[in-house]
Design a protein around this motif. Structure first.
Motif, PDB file in Angstrom:
ATOM      1  N   THR A 191      -3.929   2.529  10.833  1.00 43.92           N
ATOM      2  CA  THR A 191      -4.397   3.805  10.288  1.00 43.92           C
ATOM      3  C   THR A 191      -3.199   4.613   9.794  1.00 43.92           C
ATOM      4  O   THR A 191      -2.181   4.688  10.474  1.00 43.92           O
ATOM      5  CB  THR A 191      -5.135   4.604  11.376  1.00 43.92           C
ATOM      6  OG1 THR A 191      -6.209   3.817  11.879  1.00 43.92           O
ATOM      7  CG2 THR A 191      -5.680   5.906  10.823  1.00 43.92           C
ATOM      8  N   ALA A 192      -3.358   5.186   8.620  1.00 40.12           N
ATOM      9  CA  ALA A 192      -2.309   6.058   8.052  1.00 40.12           C
ATOM     10  C   ALA A 192      -0.944   5.369   8.087  1.00 40.12           C
ATOM     11  O   ALA A 192      -0.013   5.817   8.770  1.00 40.12           O
ATOM     12  CB  ALA A 192      -2.267   7.386   8.793  1.00 40.12           C
ATOM     13  N   ALA A 193      -0.827   4.271   7.354  1.00 45.16           N
ATOM     14  CA  ALA A 193       0.389   3.459   7.381  1.00 45.16           C
ATOM     15  C   ALA A 193       1.618   4.273   6.990  1.00 45.16           C
ATOM     16  O   ALA A 193       1.560   5.173   6.148  1.00 45.16           O
ATOM     17  CB  ALA A 193       0.235   2.268   6.455  1.00 45.16           C
ATOM     18  N   GLN A 194       2.723   3.916   7.623  1.00 46.24           N
ATOM     19  CA  GLN A 194       4.000   4.562   7.362  1.00 46.24           C
ATOM     20  C   GLN A 194       5.024   3.527   6.920  1.00 46.24           C
ATOM     21  O   GLN A 194       4.873   2.346   7.235  1.00 46.24           O
ATOM     22  CB  GLN A 194       4.476   5.281   8.628  1.00 46.24           C
ATOM     23  CG  GLN A 194       3.531   6.386   9.083  1.00 46.24           C
ATOM     24  CD  GLN A 194       3.981   7.054  10.362  1.00 46.24           C
ATOM     25  OE1 GLN A 194       5.024   6.718  10.928  1.00 46.24           O
ATOM     26  NE2 GLN A 194       3.191   7.997  10.841  1.00 46.24           N
ATOM     27  N   PRO A 195       6.073   3.944   6.203  1.00 41.72           N
ATOM     28  CA  PRO A 195       7.093   2.970   5.762  1.00 41.72           C
ATOM     29  C   PRO A 195       7.671   2.152   6.902  1.00 41.72           C
ATOM     30  O   PRO A 195       8.039   0.994   6.718  1.00 41.72           O
ATOM     31  CB  PRO A 195       8.155   3.868   5.107  1.00 41.72           C
ATOM     32  CG  PRO A 195       7.386   5.036   4.599  1.00 41.72           C
ATOM     33  CD  PRO A 195       6.319   5.290   5.645  1.00 41.72           C
ATOM     34  N   GLY A 196       7.737   2.712   8.083  1.00 45.52           N
ATOM     35  CA  GLY A 196       8.241   1.993   9.243  1.00 45.52           C
ATOM     36  C   GLY A 196       7.352   0.850   9.689  1.00 45.52           C
ATOM     37  O   GLY A 196       7.762   0.025  10.510  1.00 45.52           O
ATOM     38  N   ASP A 197       6.126   0.785   9.158  1.00 43.65           N
ATOM     39  CA  ASP A 197       5.213  -0.322   9.487  1.00 43.65           C
ATOM     40  C   ASP A 197       5.509  -1.559   8.644  1.00 43.65           C
ATOM     41  O   ASP A 197       4.940  -2.628   8.893  1.00 43.65           O
ATOM     42  CB  ASP A 197       3.754   0.090   9.251  1.00 43.65           C
ATOM     43  CG  ASP A 197       3.303   1.221  10.161  1.00 43.65           C
ATOM     44  OD1 ASP A 197       2.479   2.049   9.713  1.00 43.65           O
ATOM     45  OD2 ASP A 197       3.774   1.269  11.321  1.00 43.65           O
ATOM     46  N   ILE A 240       0.837  -1.205   0.000  1.00 44.31           N
ATOM     47  CA  ILE A 240       0.000   0.000   0.000  1.00 44.31           C
ATOM     48  C   ILE A 240       0.868   1.250   0.000  1.00 44.31           C
ATOM     49  O   ILE A 240       2.072   1.191   0.260  1.00 44.31           O
ATOM     50  CB  ILE A 240      -0.943   0.030   1.221  1.00 44.31           C
ATOM     51  CG1 ILE A 240      -0.122   0.067   2.522  1.00 44.31           C
ATOM     52  CG2 ILE A 240      -1.897  -1.143   1.223  1.00 44.31           C
ATOM     53  CD1 ILE A 240      -0.959   0.324   3.752  1.00 44.31           C
ATOM     54  N   GLN A 241       0.233   2.360  -0.297  1.00 43.97           N
ATOM     55  CA  GLN A 241       0.921   3.649  -0.271  1.00 43.97           C
ATOM     56  C   GLN A 241       0.902   4.221   1.147  1.00 43.97           C
ATOM     57  O   GLN A 241      -0.030   3.972   1.925  1.00 43.97           O
ATOM     58  CB  GLN A 241       0.222   4.636  -1.221  1.00 43.97           C
ATOM     59  CG  GLN A 241       0.302   4.259  -2.684  1.00 43.97           C
ATOM     60  CD  GLN A 241       1.691   4.434  -3.257  1.00 43.97           C
ATOM     61  OE1 GLN A 241       2.447   5.306  -2.839  1.00 43.97           O
ATOM     62  NE2 GLN A 241       2.026   3.603  -4.240  1.00 43.97           N
ATOM     63  N   GLU A 242       1.910   4.973   1.452  1.00 47.45           N
ATOM     64  CA  GLU A 242       1.975   5.668   2.744  1.00 47.45           C
ATOM     65  C   GLU A 242       0.713   6.502   2.944  1.00 47.45           C
ATOM     66  O   GLU A 242       0.244   7.179   2.015  1.00 47.45           O
ATOM     67  CB  GLU A 242       3.209   6.570   2.772  1.00 47.45           C
ATOM     68  CG  GLU A 242       3.412   7.321   4.079  1.00 47.45           C
ATOM     69  CD  GLU A 242       4.698   8.135   4.079  1.00 47.45           C
ATOM     70  OE1 GLU A 242       5.440   8.104   3.074  1.00 47.45           O
ATOM     71  OE2 GLU A 242       4.953   8.807   5.090  1.00 47.45           O
ATOM     72  N   GLY A 243       0.152   6.412   4.155  1.00 47.36           N
ATOM     73  CA  GLY A 243      -1.044   7.197   4.466  1.00 47.36           C
ATOM     74  C   GLY A 243      -2.341   6.417   4.343  1.00 47.36           C
ATOM     75  O   GLY A 243      -3.380   6.863   4.843  1.00 47.36           O
ATOM     76  N   GLU A 244      -2.307   5.282   3.671  1.00 46.13           N
ATOM     77  CA  GLU A 244      -3.520   4.460   3.525  1.00 46.13           C
ATOM     78  C   GLU A 244      -3.786   3.672   4.798  1.00 46.13           C
ATOM     79  O   GLU A 244      -2.899   3.471   5.634  1.00 46.13           O
ATOM     80  CB  GLU A 244      -3.379   3.501   2.329  1.00 46.13           C
ATOM     81  CG  GLU A 244      -3.363   4.210   0.985  1.00 46.13           C
ATOM     82  CD  GLU A 244      -3.336   3.236  -0.178  1.00 46.13           C
ATOM     83  OE1 GLU A 244      -3.564   3.667  -1.324  1.00 46.13           O
ATOM     84  OE2 GLU A 244      -3.066   2.041   0.047  1.00 46.13           O
TER      85      GLU A 244
END
Lengths: 114, 116
Positions: A77-83, A13-17
């Motif tokens: 919520t609002a996924a980040q690359p660190g996830d 997914i894209q960052e923020g999704e």
């Protein structure tokens, strides 16, 4: 043998999704744990849920244990690359010798693209 | 607090050879686990020790795998002879008692085994 089915197996997914990962079983577990594993490392515990219907929040991560204690979900919520990583659910059951044994699902490999 | 220590980190052997992995759990942890994680799958429990006794080894292929925890502290897992399908990451974990349903497992970084 108690089995845990995780879905989806892969997620990009894209960052923020936002995203949700599911963990399902036909067996009842005493508790359910969620781990995150990064390449070359062992799994690290994120949360343990014990009571049916329980909801726990860890910053942007929300974990829910099903009412019947057979399934669980992880919502980010609002996924980040660190996830980015492999998310594993694990159900705990009495091994019959008074101690508890964890059965792991196959995991969901999450990639968060900046 | 020191974590679970495992060695070696990587091992490459040919089929039919033998190999051994070592694990030192967190100090004071009574329960020690060995898991096998094949690429693309979740960890599978091979054996669980409570102090120096075996609690569960039902999924350990006993014709080729053996494990011991003689003094109730560190542990060794051996494969003899190795097969191609043994290629996997071998994870060691420990927990304080093993008798609580919500107990946290602490994992080592694992040993990546490649059998050629």
């Amino acid at each position: 043998t108690q089995l845990l089915e995780q879905s989806p197996q892969f997620l990009s997914i894209q960052e923020g999704e936002n995203l949700t990962v599911y963990c399902n079983s036909s067996s009842v577990f005493s508790s359910l744990q969620w781990y995150r594993q990064e390449p070359g490392e062992g799994p690290v515990l994120l949360v343990t849920v014990v009571t049916g219907g329980e909801v726990k929040k860890l910053k942007r991560l929300t974990f829910q244990f099903g009412d019947a204690r057979k399934d669980s979900s992880l919502h980010i919520t609002a996924a980040q690359p660190g996830d980015t990583g492999l998310y594993l659910c694990a159900g705990a059951a009495d091994s019959g010798a008074g101690s508890y044994q964890l059965t792991f699902g196959k995991g969901t490999k999450l990639s968060v693209i900046p | 607090e020191a974590g679970v220590a495992q060695s070696p980190r990587y091992k490459i052997i040919e089929k039919r050879q033998s190999v051994a992995f070592w694990c030192n759990p967190i100090s004071g942890h009574a329960t020690l686990y060995w898991y096998q994680q094949i690429l693309g799958q979740g960890p599978k429990l091979l054996i669980q020790f409570q102090n120096n006794g075996v609690v569960d080894d039902s999924q350990l292929p006993k014709d080729r795998f053996s494990a011991e925890r003689l003094k109730g502290v560190d542990s060794t897992l051996k494969i003899q002879p190795a097969k191609l399908e043994d290629s996997a990451v071998y994870l060691c974990a420990s927990s304080f008692t093993g008798f609580r349903t919500n107990e946290k497992l602490f994992f080592g970084s694992g040993t990546q085994l490649s059998v050629l």
